[in-house]
Design a protein around this motif. Structure first.
Motif, PDB file in Angstrom:
ATOM      1  N   GLU A 186       0.841  -1.186   0.000  1.00 48.37           N
ATOM      2  CA  GLU A 186       0.000   0.000   0.000  1.00 48.37           C
ATOM      3  C   GLU A 186       0.882   1.244   0.000  1.00 48.37           C
ATOM      4  OE1 GLU A 186      -2.790   0.008   3.158  1.00 48.37           O
ATOM      5  OE2 GLU A 186      -3.669  -1.918   2.637  1.00 48.37           O
ATOM      6  N   GLU A 187       0.471   2.213  -0.782  1.00 43.39           N
ATOM      7  CA  GLU A 187       1.240   3.445  -0.854  1.00 43.39           C
ATOM      8  C   GLU A 187       1.084   4.243   0.427  1.00 43.39           C
ATOM      9  OE1 GLU A 187       0.329   5.745  -4.252  1.00 43.39           O
ATOM     10  OE2 GLU A 187       0.866   4.181  -5.695  1.00 43.39           O
ATOM     11  N   ALA A 188       2.199   4.774   0.885  1.00 42.91           N
ATOM     12  CA  ALA A 188       2.168   5.593   2.091  1.00 42.91           C
ATOM     13  C   ALA A 188       1.471   6.919   1.791  1.00 42.91           C
ATOM     14  CB  ALA A 188       3.590   5.862   2.578  1.00 42.91           C
ATOM     15  N   PRO A 189       0.844   7.519   2.786  1.00 45.36           N
ATOM     16  CA  PRO A 189       0.204   8.818   2.566  1.00 45.36           C
ATOM     17  C   PRO A 189       1.217   9.828   2.040  1.00 45.36           C
ATOM     18  CG  PRO A 189      -0.386   7.907   4.719  1.00 45.36           C
ATOM     19  CD  PRO A 189       0.712   7.045   4.168  1.00 45.36           C
ATOM     20  N   ALA A 190       0.724  10.718   1.205  1.00 40.01           N
ATOM     21  CA  ALA A 190       1.600  11.737   0.632  1.00 40.01           C
ATOM     22  C   ALA A 190       2.279  12.537   1.743  1.00 40.01           C
ATOM     23  CB  ALA A 190       0.800  12.666  -0.270  1.00 40.01           C
ATOM     24  N   ALA A 191       3.573  12.730   1.594  1.00 35.18           N
ATOM     25  CA  ALA A 191       4.328  13.461   2.607  1.00 35.18           C
ATOM     26  C   ALA A 191       3.909  14.927   2.646  1.00 35.18           C
ATOM     27  CB  ALA A 191       5.824  13.357   2.312  1.00 35.18           C
ATOM     28  N   ASP A 192       3.771  15.466   3.833  1.00 29.44           N
ATOM     29  CA  ASP A 192       3.388  16.869   4.006  1.00 29.44           C
ATOM     30  C   ASP A 192       4.652  17.717   3.994  1.00 29.44           C
ATOM     31  OD1 ASP A 192       2.193  19.264   4.536  1.00 29.44           O
ATOM     32  OD2 ASP A 192       1.675  18.803   6.613  1.00 29.44           O
ATOM     33  N   VAL A 193       5.190  17.931   2.809  1.00 25.44           N
ATOM     34  CA  VAL A 193       6.424  18.698   2.678  1.00 25.44           C
ATOM     35  C   VAL A 193       6.208  20.143   3.113  1.00 25.44           C
ATOM     36  CG1 VAL A 193       8.196  19.513   1.076  1.00 25.44           C
ATOM     37  CG2 VAL A 193       7.248  17.211   0.830  1.00 25.44           C
ATOM     38  N   ARG A 194       5.093  20.728   2.676  1.00 26.08           N
ATOM     39  CA  ARG A 194       4.840  22.129   3.019  1.00 26.08           C
ATOM     40  C   ARG A 194       4.706  22.309   4.528  1.00 26.08           C
ATOM     41  NH1 ARG A 194       3.635  26.577   0.361  1.00 26.08           N
ATOM     42  NH2 ARG A 194       3.509  25.431  -1.598  1.00 26.08           N
ATOM     43  N   GLY A 195       4.004  21.393   5.177  1.00 31.10           N
ATOM     44  CA  GLY A 195       3.854  21.490   6.625  1.00 31.10           C
ATOM     45  C   GLY A 195       5.184  21.362   7.339  1.00 31.10           C
ATOM     46  N   ALA A 196       6.022  20.420   6.869  1.00 31.01           N
ATOM     47  CA  ALA A 196       7.342  20.229   7.477  1.00 31.01           C
ATOM     48  C   ALA A 196       8.228  21.450   7.245  1.00 31.01           C
ATOM     49  CB  ALA A 196       8.003  18.974   6.904  1.00 31.01           C
ATOM     50  N   LEU A 197       8.106  22.051   6.061  1.00 26.56           N
ATOM     51  CA  LEU A 197       8.879  23.256   5.771  1.00 26.56           C
ATOM     52  C   LEU A 197       8.460  24.401   6.686  1.00 26.56           C
ATOM     53  CD1 LEU A 197      10.743  25.099   4.159  1.00 26.56           C
ATOM     54  CD2 LEU A 197       8.943  25.295   2.430  1.00 26.56           C
ATOM     55  N   GLN A 198       7.163  24.595   6.845  1.00 24.72           N
ATOM     56  CA  GLN A 198       6.682  25.676   7.703  1.00 24.72           C
ATOM     57  C   GLN A 198       7.131  25.469   9.152  1.00 24.72           C
ATOM     58  OE1 GLN A 198       5.399  28.460   6.625  1.00 24.72           O
ATOM     59  NE2 GLN A 198       5.457  27.677   4.523  1.00 24.72           N
ATOM     60  N   ALA A 199       7.192  24.203   9.583  1.00 27.30           N
ATOM     61  CA  ALA A 199       7.645  23.915  10.947  1.00 27.30           C
ATOM     62  C   ALA A 199       9.110  24.291  11.125  1.00 27.30           C
ATOM     63  CB  ALA A 199       7.433  22.437  11.267  1.00 27.30           C
ATOM     64  N   VAL A 200       9.939  24.021  10.099  1.00 26.65           N
ATOM     65  CA  VAL A 200      11.356  24.395  10.174  1.00 26.65           C
ATOM     66  C   VAL A 200      11.506  25.912  10.170  1.00 26.65           C
ATOM     67  CG1 VAL A 200      13.535  24.404   8.882  1.00 26.65           C
ATOM     68  CG2 VAL A 200      12.282  22.269   9.197  1.00 26.65           C
ATOM     69  N   LEU A 201      10.736  26.599   9.331  1.00 26.05           N
ATOM     70  CA  LEU A 201      10.818  28.055   9.292  1.00 26.05           C
ATOM     71  C   LEU A 201      10.420  28.653  10.640  1.00 26.05           C
ATOM     72  CD1 LEU A 201       9.302  28.825   5.764  1.00 26.05           C
ATOM     73  CD2 LEU A 201      11.704  28.562   6.414  1.00 26.05           C
ATOM     74  N   ALA A 202       9.375  28.097  11.253  1.00 24.73           N
ATOM     75  CA  ALA A 202       8.948  28.582  12.570  1.00 24.73           C
ATOM     76  C   ALA A 202      10.036  28.329  13.607  1.00 24.73           C
ATOM     77  CB  ALA A 202       7.646  27.894  12.980  1.00 24.73           C
ATOM     78  N   ALA A 203      10.694  27.167  13.517  1.00 26.72           N
ATOM     79  CA  ALA A 203      11.757  26.838  14.470  1.00 26.72           C
ATOM     80  C   ALA A 203      12.966  27.746  14.271  1.00 26.72           C
ATOM     81  CB  ALA A 203      12.156  25.372  14.310  1.00 26.72           C
ATOM     82  N   ILE A 204      13.266  28.103  13.019  1.00 23.23           N
ATOM     83  CA  ILE A 204      14.373  29.025  12.758  1.00 23.23           C
ATOM     84  C   ILE A 204      14.064  30.398  13.351  1.00 23.23           C
ATOM     85  CG2 ILE A 204      15.610  30.292  10.963  1.00 23.23           C
ATOM     86  CD1 ILE A 204      15.434  27.815   9.201  1.00 23.23           C
ATOM     87  N   ARG A 205      12.824  30.857  13.175  1.00 26.91           N
ATOM     88  CA  ARG A 205      12.442  32.153  13.750  1.00 26.91           C
ATOM     89  C   ARG A 205      12.579  32.136  15.270  1.00 26.91           C
ATOM     90  NH1 ARG A 205       7.911  31.507  10.258  1.00 26.91           N
ATOM     91  NH2 ARG A 205       8.070  32.763   8.361  1.00 26.91           N
ATOM     92  N   ASP A 206      12.116  31.067  15.883  1.00 27.38           N
ATOM     93  CA  ASP A 206      12.196  30.948  17.341  1.00 27.38           C
ATOM     94  C   ASP A 206      13.649  30.951  17.797  1.00 27.38           C
ATOM     95  OD1 ASP A 206      10.892  30.117  20.019  1.00 27.38           O
ATOM     96  OD2 ASP A 206      12.412  28.556  19.685  1.00 27.38           O
ATOM     97  N   TYR A 207      14.479  30.187  17.102  1.00 23.32           N
ATOM     98  CA  TYR A 207      15.903  30.094  17.450  1.00 23.32           C
ATOM     99  C   TYR A 207      16.582  31.450  17.268  1.00 23.32           C
ATOM    100  CZ  TYR A 207      20.784  28.600  17.183  1.00 23.32           C
ATOM    101  OH  TYR A 207      22.138  28.470  17.373  1.00 23.32           O
ATOM    102  N   ALA A 208      16.279  32.123  16.152  1.00 21.87           N
ATOM    103  CA  ALA A 208      16.897  33.424  15.887  1.00 21.87           C
ATOM    104  C   ALA A 208      16.488  34.447  16.947  1.00 21.87           C
ATOM    105  CB  ALA A 208      16.501  33.910  14.492  1.00 21.87           C
ATOM    106  N   THR A 209      15.224  34.402  17.375  1.00 21.23           N
ATOM    107  CA  THR A 209      14.745  35.337  18.393  1.00 21.23           C
ATOM    108  C   THR A 209      15.516  35.141  19.696  1.00 21.23           C
ATOM    109  OG1 THR A 209      12.541  35.388  17.441  1.00 21.23           O
ATOM    110  CG2 THR A 209      12.737  36.078  19.723  1.00 21.23           C
TER     111      THR A 209
END
Length: 277
Positions: A186-209
């Motif tokens: 069975e094919e795995a559910p489509a990866a949420d690339v956009r969601g994972a990207l937004q999470a990294v961007l949010a983490a970068i903002r938090d780290y930079a702050t």
């Protein structure tokens, strides 16, 4: 209307695709590790250390969902299995052909070997150039013919059992790789690339702050540490915007294409074309 002063509001990041976000996050984490080793104390300030951990976790997720997978991995396994079965048949042909070249006085089983060659290798290895599934059928027909003609005994008499066993194993693996003798997973559910990207961007903002907030003119070394931790972000060179990416006169982004998100003020717009489906 109440104002918001969270890290997500205060930190403006450059435009980043998922690949670029992985690079920038990795640079930030690498720099933090290097600076930590240079500090006299054993750890970075607690708030920065915790934020760094959140960035590491978000980065692992983004890396996982952007690795080659799915159809690409399936195609690779078929290619590997096809090469294996081709090589197995080629090895068997070399072995049978060698026995056929011996004179009768050196080969008491010459007639059996000639029959085997005519039965299986009449067209040599032309069948291995056929489409995968057709080739599997041709391979199966030849193995069935060997069994029906009891030529497994011919292989055994002449010490070629290893060639036949290798053929059978390669053929079985070929059928599984083509999902002929084994069901397609069975094919795995489509990866949420956009969601994972937004999470990294949010983490970068938090780290930079938190890295920026560490700078205190009354605390020796704090400003230097803050600047060093933020150096990868401060020196990041943004890629040129593609045609159609420019904001309009009203300050709003142009309408997004299929699968893209509209860029809001203060928010990065990832490049969907850079992310695997």
């Amino acid at each position: 209307m109440a104002r918001s002063f969270t890290s997500q509001d205060l930190i403006a990041l450059p435009r980043l695709s998922s690949a670029e976000a992985v690079v920038l996050a990795t640079q930030l984490l690498t720099t933090a590790d290097v600076r930590q080793k240079e500090l006299k104390q054993r750890e970075l300030p607690p708030s920065i250390r915790r934020s760094k951990g959140r960035l590491e976790a978000a980065l692992r997720t983004l890396e996982a969902v952007t690795r080659p997978q799915g159809a690409a991995a399936g195609t690779k396994s078929k290619v590997i299995a096809d090469r294996a079965v081709d090589n197995a048949w080629s090895a068997a042909l070399d072995w049978v052909s060698a026995w056929c070249k011996l004179p009768p006085e050196r080969n008491p089983h010459r007639e059996e070997v000639l029959q085997l060659h005519e039965l299986v290798f009449k067209d040599r290895l032309n069948f291995t150039k056929l489409p995968y599934k057709v080739q599997w059928k041709e391979s199966k027909d030849r193995l069935d013919a060997i069994a029906a003609g009891r030529h497994d005994k011919t292989f055994k008499k002449l010490g070629g059992e290893v060639f036949l066993t290798h053929l059978q194993e390669a053929h079985e693996a070929y059928g599984r790789a083509l999902h002929i003798t084994a069901p397609k997973p069975e094919e795995a559910p489509a990866a949420d690339v956009r969601g994972a990207l937004q999470a990294v961007l949010a983490a970068i903002r938090d780290y930079a702050t938190r890295a920026a907030a560490h700078a205190d003119p009354d605390e020796p070394g704090s400003e230097a540490l803050s600047a060093a931790l933020l150096e990868p972000l401060a020196t990041w060179e943004s890629r040129p915007a593609a045609p159609g990416d420019e904001a309009s006169a009203e300050g709003e982004a142009e309408p997004a294409g299929p699968g893209e998100a509209t860029q809001a003020p203060g928010e990065e717009l990832a490049d969907p074309a850079a992310d695997p489906a």
